[in-house]
Design a protein around this motif. Structure first.
Motif, PDB file in Angstrom:
ATOM      1  N   SER A 284       0.818  -1.231   0.000  1.00 29.25           N
ATOM      2  CA  SER A 284       0.000   0.000   0.000  1.00 29.25           C
ATOM      3  C   SER A 284       0.847   1.275   0.000  1.00 29.25           C
ATOM      4  CB  SER A 284      -0.957  -0.018   1.192  1.00 29.25           C
ATOM      5  OG  SER A 284      -0.226  -0.048   2.400  1.00 29.25           O
ATOM      6  N   LEU A 285       1.958   1.255  -0.704  1.00 30.55           N
ATOM      7  CA  LEU A 285       2.782   2.472  -0.780  1.00 30.55           C
ATOM      8  C   LEU A 285       3.134   2.780  -2.226  1.00 30.55           C
ATOM      9  CD1 LEU A 285       5.546   2.087   1.988  1.00 30.55           C
ATOM     10  CD2 LEU A 285       3.513   3.539   2.072  1.00 30.55           C
ATOM     11  N   ASP A 286       2.625   3.886  -2.751  1.00 25.86           N
ATOM     12  CA  ASP A 286       3.118   4.367  -4.051  1.00 25.86           C
ATOM     13  C   ASP A 286       4.362   5.214  -3.814  1.00 25.86           C
ATOM     14  OD1 ASP A 286       0.902   3.197  -5.232  1.00 25.86           O
ATOM     15  OD2 ASP A 286      -0.302   5.019  -5.005  1.00 25.86           O
ATOM     16  N   TYR A 287       4.448   5.774  -2.610  1.00 30.09           N
ATOM     17  CA  TYR A 287       5.651   6.473  -2.167  1.00 30.09           C
ATOM     18  C   TYR A 287       5.629   6.398  -0.646  1.00 30.09           C
ATOM     19  CZ  TYR A 287       2.835  10.329  -0.440  1.00 30.09           C
ATOM     20  OH  TYR A 287       1.940  11.072   0.281  1.00 30.09           O
ATOM     21  N   LEU A 288       6.783   6.555  -0.043  1.00 26.03           N
ATOM     22  CA  LEU A 288       6.807   6.673   1.415  1.00 26.03           C
ATOM     23  C   LEU A 288       7.147   8.120   1.771  1.00 26.03           C
ATOM     24  CD1 LEU A 288       6.707   5.304   4.235  1.00 26.03           C
ATOM     25  CD2 LEU A 288       9.174   5.072   4.058  1.00 26.03           C
ATOM     26  N   GLY A 289       6.298   8.743   2.544  1.00 24.06           N
ATOM     27  CA  GLY A 289       6.578  10.097   3.024  1.00 24.06           C
ATOM     28  C   GLY A 289       7.580  10.000   4.167  1.00 24.06           C
ATOM     29  N   LEU A 290       8.658  10.748   4.066  1.00 27.11           N
ATOM     30  CA  LEU A 290       9.698  10.712   5.107  1.00 27.11           C
ATOM     31  C   LEU A 290       9.710  12.038   5.853  1.00 27.11           C
ATOM     32  CD1 LEU A 290      12.308   9.701   6.520  1.00 27.11           C
ATOM     33  CD2 LEU A 290      13.587  10.577   4.555  1.00 27.11           C
ATOM     34  N   ASN A 291       9.473  11.967   7.146  1.00 22.11           N
ATOM     35  CA  ASN A 291       9.613  13.140   8.009  1.00 22.11           C
ATOM     36  C   ASN A 291      10.866  12.917   8.850  1.00 22.11           C
ATOM     37  OD1 ASN A 291       7.111  13.719   6.962  1.00 22.11           O
ATOM     38  ND2 ASN A 291       6.018  13.734   8.910  1.00 22.11           N
ATOM     39  N   HIS A 292      11.826  13.806   8.727  1.00 27.79           N
ATOM     40  CA  HIS A 292      13.057  13.607   9.499  1.00 27.79           C
ATOM     41  C   HIS A 292      13.492  14.893  10.187  1.00 27.79           C
ATOM     42  CE1 HIS A 292      17.316  13.111  10.476  1.00 27.79           C
ATOM     43  NE2 HIS A 292      16.907  11.898  10.789  1.00 27.79           N
ATOM     44  N   TYR A 293      13.864  14.769  11.441  1.00 30.63           N
ATOM     45  CA  TYR A 293      14.298  15.931  12.216  1.00 30.63           C
ATOM     46  C   TYR A 293      15.605  15.717  12.962  1.00 30.63           C
ATOM     47  CZ  TYR A 293       9.796  17.965  11.199  1.00 30.63           C
ATOM     48  OH  TYR A 293       8.723  18.492  10.523  1.00 30.63           O
ATOM     49  N   THR A 294      15.778  14.516  13.538  1.00 30.73           N
ATOM     50  CA  THR A 294      16.896  14.376  14.483  1.00 30.73           C
ATOM     51  C   THR A 294      17.224  12.908  14.725  1.00 30.73           C
ATOM     52  OG1 THR A 294      17.672  15.156  16.663  1.00 30.73           O
ATOM     53  CG2 THR A 294      15.441  14.289  16.580  1.00 30.73           C
TER      54      THR A 294
END
Ligand code: IFM
Length: 418
Positions: A284-294
């Motif tokens: 179920s992933l056409d793309y993976l959203g990546l949230n990165h901070y630390t």
């Protein structure tokens, strides 16, 4: 010298992200609005209130984003505005989001629409929130409504923002609504949110058949994963090692695996285990959203279970500033087999003292990862402007633009980072 030669491929998306509750203002009908009124809930004593008044000012905000060279913009639709009571859709709110989407298009910004960004309508929260299986049905209905209503204007969908953060902050740490401290309940909520993603993925593909930008794809669907590196603080100290592994497994690895294999397998020693294989979640992933901070250093047997590295540069919230970490996280995210879209990355830095350099360093490292073959589709900065940073209130200033919250007009001033 190599650094200056970093090139991003043609068609790479550039932009920024916002969420409804943090920017619009006046979102009275959700669980956050109510939670903000609990004494001590918000660290600096503020409430979201009028936030950035983005509800009124979206068009000028998008014009400036375009002026910075952005090509894509991430926003969220506030469920409690669209459906203030169960089954009753608010025509004015629905029309408002059509205007927002039209404004984005007019300014040449591709919309990436998030359907769940932490807030829940009060009627959902009061019926058990994400602990209740009925919420999955209600969310399906909301997703179906949005796909039919906005599918002609939207191709890029983000089903759920940071399901792991939503679950652990609200049900394990108890710092977000409803303020529970129970790991077992957090596991159940996380499993439901992952399941909701899989269901939303299928609904969006079934219902959104309109190719808004004419590139041959009517719906491109993923979710946004908050992916911090969780490393042992003292690698020689076995309890730290074990705890870092356990945390990484439940917070990162299990969440990355679920939409690929379709298996949800979450456990915390002493708190229990959730295991299920809901239909529709695998693939179920056409793309993976990546949230990165630390990155966080994990400590066992300690009052503070996660700390920033000693002597490491920190942002205004005390999180380590580690620009190279973005590329490292992108490589890990790409191991899911899905292309990666950076859906958030940034730092709270009111003075804009560290952000400009950190931004360039992070992008150079990301560019090198792309050159090596890591599939990255774009980079969206968190955030376009300062906004309401949840339990931190207005103290965490993540904006490319400074917002003066003391002035009722909420003027924005571009920082050097912009
Ligand atoms: O502000 C949040 C956002 O809502 C989700 N990701 C992390 C950001 C910074 O904490």
């Amino acid at each position: 010298m190599d650094d200056v030669l970093v090139r991003f491929p043609p068609g790479f998306h550039w932009g920024a992200a916002l969420s409804a509750h943090q920017a619009e203002g006046g979102n009275r009908g959700n669980d956050w609005w109510r939670f903000e009124r609990r004494p001590g809930a918000i660290r600096d004593g503020t409430t979201s209130g009028d936030a950035c008044r983005h509800w009124e000012r979206f068009d000028a905000d998008f014009a400036r984003a375009r002026g910075y060279g952005h090509t894509m913009h991430r926003l969220s639709l506030e469920w409690s505005r669209i459906e203030p009571d169960r089954g009753r859709r608010d025509a004015a709110a629905v029309a408002h989001y059509h205007e927002v989407l039209a404004s984005l298009r007019r300014h040449g910004l591709i919309p990436l629409v998030t359907l769940h960004h932490f807030t829940n309508p009060l009627w959902i929260a009061d019926a058990g929130g994400w602990e209740s299986r009925a919420t999955l049905e209600r969310f399906d209905e909301h997703v179906r409504f949005c796909a039919r209503e906005y599918g002609g204007e939207v191709d890029w969908w983000c089903t759920v923002n940071e399901p792991e953060v939503a679950a652990f902050r609200a049900y394990s740490e108890g710092t977000w609504p409803p303020g529970c401290r129970d790991d077992a309940r957090a596991l159940g909520v996380l499993a439901n949110l992952l399941e909701a993603h899989g269901r939303a993925y299928r609904i969006l593909h079934d219902e959104d058949r309109a190719d808004a930008d004419g590139d041959g794809r009517a719906a491109v669907v993923g979710f946004a994963k908050h992916l911090p590196q969780l490393v042992p603080d003292r690698p020689w100290f076995v309890p730290d090692l074990v705890r870092a592994r356990v945390e990484d497994r439940v917070f990162n690895a299990a969440v990355l695996e679920a939409p690929v294999t379709g298996r949800i397998a979450l456990s915390i020693p002493g708190a229990g285990r959730v295991e299920r294989r809901p239909p529709g979640l695998a693939g179920s992933l056409d793309y993976l959203g990546l949230n990165h901070y630390t990155r966080w250093r994990v400590r066992a047997l300690s009052r503070l279970p996660r700390v920033a590295g000693r002597g490491a540069p920190r942002n205004d919230l005390g999180w380590e500033v580690w620009p190279e970490g973005l590329a490292d996280a992108a490589r890990r995210a790409a191991r899911t087999g899905a292309p990666v879209l950076v859906t958030e990355h940034g730092l709270a830095d009111a003075a804009d003292a560290r952000r400009p350099r950190a931004l360039v360093e992070a992008l150079l490292a990301l560019g090198r990862a792309v050159a090596e073959g890591t599939p990255v589709l774009g980079y969206l900065h968190w955030s376009l402007m300062d906004n309401f940073e949840w339990a931190e209130g207005y103290a965490g200033r993540f904006g490319l633009e400074h917002v003066d919250f003391a002035d009722p007009e909420r003027p924005r001033t571009p920082r050097r980072s912009a």
